[in-house]
Design a protein around this motif. Structure first.
Motif, PDB file in Angstrom:
ATOM      1  N   ASP A 192       0.829  -1.212   0.000  1.00  7.00           N
ATOM      2  CA  ASP A 192       0.000   0.000   0.000  1.00  7.00           C
ATOM      3  C   ASP A 192       0.867   1.268   0.000  1.00  7.00           C
ATOM      4  O   ASP A 192       0.406   2.341   0.359  1.00  7.00           O
ATOM      5  CB  ASP A 192      -0.914  -0.016   1.238  1.00  7.00           C
ATOM      6  CG  ASP A 192      -2.066   0.961   1.108  1.00  7.00           C
ATOM      7  OD1 ASP A 192      -2.358   1.373  -0.030  1.00  7.00           O
ATOM      8  OD2 ASP A 192      -2.665   1.313   2.139  1.00  7.00           O
ATOM      9  N   SER A 193       2.127   1.144  -0.410  1.00  9.86           N
ATOM     10  CA  SER A 193       3.006   2.317  -0.320  1.00  9.86           C
ATOM     11  C   SER A 193       2.984   3.123  -1.627  1.00  9.86           C
ATOM     12  O   SER A 193       2.517   2.642  -2.656  1.00  9.86           O
ATOM     13  CB  SER A 193       4.430   1.872  -0.002  1.00  9.86           C
ATOM     14  OG  SER A 193       4.910   1.111  -1.061  1.00  9.86           O
ATOM     15  N   ASN A 222       6.666  11.627   3.450  1.00 17.35           N
ATOM     16  CA  ASN A 222       7.086  11.348   4.825  1.00 17.35           C
ATOM     17  C   ASN A 222       8.595  11.173   4.942  1.00 17.35           C
ATOM     18  O   ASN A 222       9.180  11.495   5.975  1.00 17.35           O
ATOM     19  CB  ASN A 222       6.413  10.084   5.374  1.00 17.35           C
ATOM     20  CG  ASN A 222       4.940  10.293   5.629  1.00 17.35           C
ATOM     21  OD1 ASN A 222       4.125   9.479   5.254  1.00 17.35           O
ATOM     22  ND2 ASN A 222       4.599  11.412   6.256  1.00 17.35           N
ATOM     23  N   ASN A 242       2.953   9.470   1.832  1.00 11.05           N
ATOM     24  CA  ASN A 242       2.014   8.796   2.737  1.00 11.05           C
ATOM     25  C   ASN A 242       0.881   8.162   1.921  1.00 11.05           C
ATOM     26  O   ASN A 242       0.315   8.815   1.031  1.00 11.05           O
ATOM     27  CB  ASN A 242       1.474   9.856   3.716  1.00 11.05           C
ATOM     28  CG  ASN A 242       0.658   9.239   4.808  1.00 11.05           C
ATOM     29  OD1 ASN A 242      -0.309   8.523   4.541  1.00 11.05           O
ATOM     30  ND2 ASN A 242       1.065   9.481   6.034  1.00 11.05           N
ATOM     31  N   SER A 243       0.542   6.911   2.238  1.00  9.98           N
ATOM     32  CA  SER A 243      -0.429   6.188   1.393  1.00  9.98           C
ATOM     33  C   SER A 243      -1.829   6.809   1.437  1.00  9.98           C
ATOM     34  O   SER A 243      -2.654   6.541   0.561  1.00  9.98           O
ATOM     35  CB  SER A 243      -0.485   4.714   1.764  1.00  9.98           C
ATOM     36  OG  SER A 243      -0.832   4.573   3.099  1.00  9.98           O
ATOM     37  N   SER A 244      -2.101   7.665   2.443  1.00 11.11           N
ATOM     38  CA  SER A 244      -3.424   8.301   2.474  1.00 11.11           C
ATOM     39  C   SER A 244      -3.613   9.259   1.286  1.00 11.11           C
ATOM     40  O   SER A 244      -4.733   9.678   1.005  1.00 11.11           O
ATOM     41  CB  SER A 244      -3.624   9.049   3.794  1.00 11.11           C
ATOM     42  OG  SER A 244      -2.673  10.073   3.899  1.00 11.11           O
ATOM     43  N   PHE A 245      -2.531   9.582   0.578  1.00 12.35           N
ATOM     44  CA  PHE A 245      -2.638  10.486  -0.576  1.00 12.35           C
ATOM     45  C   PHE A 245      -2.950   9.731  -1.867  1.00 12.35           C
ATOM     46  O   PHE A 245      -2.951  10.302  -2.943  1.00 12.35           O
ATOM     47  CB  PHE A 245      -1.348  11.306  -0.726  1.00 12.35           C
ATOM     48  CG  PHE A 245      -1.218  12.397   0.310  1.00 12.35           C
ATOM     49  CD1 PHE A 245      -1.510  13.718   0.004  1.00 12.35           C
ATOM     50  CD2 PHE A 245      -0.825  12.092   1.611  1.00 12.35           C
ATOM     51  CE1 PHE A 245      -1.416  14.714   0.967  1.00 12.35           C
ATOM     52  CE2 PHE A 245      -0.722  13.084   2.576  1.00 12.35           C
ATOM     53  CZ  PHE A 245      -1.023  14.405   2.262  1.00 12.35           C
ATOM     54  N   LYS A 246      -3.242   8.434  -1.762  1.00 11.38           N
ATOM     55  CA  LYS A 246      -3.459   7.629  -2.974  1.00 11.38           C
ATOM     56  C   LYS A 246      -4.733   8.024  -3.715  1.00 11.38           C
ATOM     57  O   LYS A 246      -4.856   7.783  -4.911  1.00 11.38           O
ATOM     58  CB  LYS A 246      -3.468   6.135  -2.641  1.00 11.38           C
ATOM     59  CG  LYS A 246      -4.612   5.675  -1.778  1.00 11.38           C
ATOM     60  CD  LYS A 246      -4.456   4.204  -1.442  1.00 11.38           C
ATOM     61  CE  LYS A 246      -5.388   3.820  -0.321  1.00 11.38           C
ATOM     62  NZ  LYS A 246      -5.050   2.531   0.268  1.00 11.38           N
ATOM     63  N   ASN A 247      -5.679   8.634  -3.011  1.00  9.92           N
ATOM     64  CA  ASN A 247      -6.934   8.965  -3.677  1.00  9.92           C
ATOM     65  C   ASN A 247      -6.916  10.299  -4.413  1.00  9.92           C
ATOM     66  O   ASN A 247      -7.869  10.636  -5.114  1.00  9.92           O
ATOM     67  CB  ASN A 247      -8.093   8.918  -2.677  1.00  9.92           C
ATOM     68  CG  ASN A 247      -8.316   7.494  -2.179  1.00  9.92           C
ATOM     69  OD1 ASN A 247      -8.113   6.543  -2.940  1.00  9.92           O
ATOM     70  ND2 ASN A 247      -8.653   7.331  -0.909  1.00  9.92           N
ATOM     71  N   ARG A 253      -1.528  15.198  -6.501  1.00 10.39           N
ATOM     72  CA  ARG A 253      -0.482  14.671  -5.610  1.00 10.39           C
ATOM     73  C   ARG A 253       0.855  15.327  -5.928  1.00 10.39           C
ATOM     74  O   ARG A 253       1.577  15.761  -5.053  1.00 10.39           O
ATOM     75  CB  ARG A 253      -0.395  13.154  -5.795  1.00 10.39           C
ATOM     76  CG  ARG A 253       0.110  12.421  -4.592  1.00 10.39           C
ATOM     77  CD  ARG A 253      -0.096  10.939  -4.641  1.00 10.39           C
ATOM     78  NE  ARG A 253      -0.067  10.382  -5.969  1.00 10.39           N
ATOM     79  CZ  ARG A 253      -1.096   9.807  -6.565  1.00 10.39           C
ATOM     80  NH1 ARG A 253      -2.220   9.656  -5.924  1.00 10.39           N
ATOM     81  NH2 ARG A 253      -1.008   9.346  -7.801  1.00 10.39           N
ATOM     82  N   SER A 281      -0.853   0.394  -4.450  1.00  8.56           N
ATOM     83  CA  SER A 281      -2.195  -0.162  -4.237  1.00  8.56           C
ATOM     84  C   SER A 281      -2.974  -0.248  -5.550  1.00  8.56           C
ATOM     85  O   SER A 281      -4.039  -0.862  -5.612  1.00  8.56           O
ATOM     86  CB  SER A 281      -2.957   0.686  -3.225  1.00  8.56           C
ATOM     87  OG  SER A 281      -2.983   2.014  -3.671  1.00  8.56           O
TER      88      SER A 281
END
Ligand SMILES: Cc1cc2nc3c(=O)[nH]c(=O)nc-3n(C[C@H](O)[C@H](O)[C@H](O)COP(=O)(O)OP(=O)(O)OC[C@H]3O[C@@H](n4cnc5c(N)ncnc54)[C@H](O)[C@@H]3O)c2cc1C
Length: 350
Positions: A192-193, A222, A242-247, A253, A281
């Motif tokens: 998920d990175s 990060n 940070n993987s929360s930025f994938k969306n 981004r 991901s």
């Protein structure tokens, strides 16, 4: 014939070990490239940047041994004692001193140098790309592996992460329920990175005496490190978003990355030649949704993966099933070595 599923480090190394013993095999790979979670991208100036595995340490003895065996060079990661640190959105970015850490290393010419060296030692006809394995059928003396074609062999090696095979491959007869349960709950390292790299015509951070290392509690980035090549003739910075930025969209981004880095490195950060990123991901041959939350490395190296099944016709490999350093390149190598030894021993006993 041995059928190896997956042309990542563990699958390719198993193939190489078998080839040396004259044991016939085919490697089936779902993607249109080999290497799996190792993927060095060579940008405009041929600057190698890593979208996957990058670093290793003195503990990774199997990797060191393989590099020596294949005569591949490596070098120490360039680190300053000063690093940029962003503690929060509102606090200014500081340059702070960090205690010296154990050294880490990178493979010269990029991590894919390891993959390409193995590839050169194999026969191209033994590696079949674009072959997503969907089912495996075990018969009395043979095993059938079904992708877009049907392959028949005496043994099959799962050189893909356990979560992937447990959720995407149908086994006939079924695998034991306890094995399936563990496999479904086995974390795939870094699945998920988000990796990011920026290449430059000059190492402006070095010329301006700025730190090449950046840590942030807030993101999007990060961690970021100097990523110049061994000769320090190609210049790059590389790290993790940070993987929360994938969306976010790619452009959103990228903009937020540049805006963040500008606060530390100044406007020269915008003079990049290439901006590369990989949102793992979105890679269906690596990432698989988990049924429940999995801790990093959960069930990695579980001894259940060491057992062979169906009268030694099924062997479980891949980094995550390794008893040593599972999840890492070192684990993939350990797993491949152990798997190849089992196959060689079985052939000798025939
Ligand atoms: C972003 C990132 C950073 C990392 N950083 C480091 C690091 O710094 N140091 C380190 O030691 N390790 C690192 N790792 C981990 C390292 O990359 C892995 O441990 C190692 O490469 C795993 O090799 P493998 O062969 O076991 O699996 P994989 O590389 O996952 O290979 C599996 C192969 O099987 C293929 N496949 C999947 N499903 C099927 C199917 N159904 N049919 C056919 N083929 C299939 C895949 O396409 C892939 O090629 C990182 C990983 C990532 C993603």
């Amino acid at each position: 014939m041995v059928i190896i599923i997956g042309a990542g480090l563990s699958g390719l190394l198993t193939g190489y070990r078998l080839k040396k013993e004259g044991i016939p095999f085919k490697i089936l790979e779902a993607r249109n490239r080999v290497g799996g979670r190792i993927n060095t991208v060579y940008g405009t100036n041929n600057t190698p940047v890593e979208m996957g595995a990058t670093w290793f340490t003195n503990q990774h003895k199997h990797l060191f041994a393989l590099l020596e065996e294949l005569e591949i060079d490596y070098f120490q990661q360039h680190m300053d004692s000063n690093v940029f640190f962003q503690s929060s959105d509102v606090a200014p970015i500081q340059s702070i001193q960090i205690p010296s850490q154990q050294p880490s290393y990178r493979i010269s010419e990029g991590t894919s140098n390891l993959i390409n060296t193995l590839l050169k030692k194999l026969d191209k006809n033994d590696i079949l790309l674009n072959q997503t394995v969907k089912s495996i059928k075990f018969h009395k003396n043979t095993v059938q592996v079904i992708s877009k074609e049907i392959f028949e062999g005496k043994m099959v090696v799962l050189a893909i992460p356990p979560k992937l095979w447990s959720k995407k491959i149908v086994f006939e007869p079924h695998l034991p329920q306890n094995l399936m349960d563990v496999a479904k709950q086995t974390h795939t390292w870094m699945e998920d990175s988000i990796k990011v790299a920026l290449t430059y015509s000059k190492p402006f951070w070095e010329e301006e005496n700025l730190c090449g290392t950046f840590y942030s509690n807030t993101g999007p980035i990060n961690e970021l490190y100097d990523h110049c090549n061994h000769a320090r003739s190609k210049f790059a910075l590389c790290g993790f978003i940070n993987s929360s930025f994938k969306n976010l969209t790619y452009l959103e981004r990228r903009l937020s990355v540049i805006n963040q880095l500008k606060k530390a490195f100044g406007v020269k950060i915008e003079e990049f030649i290439d901006y590369e990123e990989c949102v793992w991901s979105k890679e269906e041959n690596t990432f698989e949704v988990s049924d429940t939350f999995l801790y990093p490395h959960e069930n990695n190296g579980n001894p259940i993966f060491s057992k062979t099944l169906f009268d030694d016709k099924l062997l479980i490999s891949s980094s995550e099933s390794s008893l040593q350093f599972p999840g890492y390149m070192d684990g993939a190598i350990y797993s491949a070595n152990v798997t190849a030894e089992k196959i060689i021993r079985a052939q000798q006993n025939l």
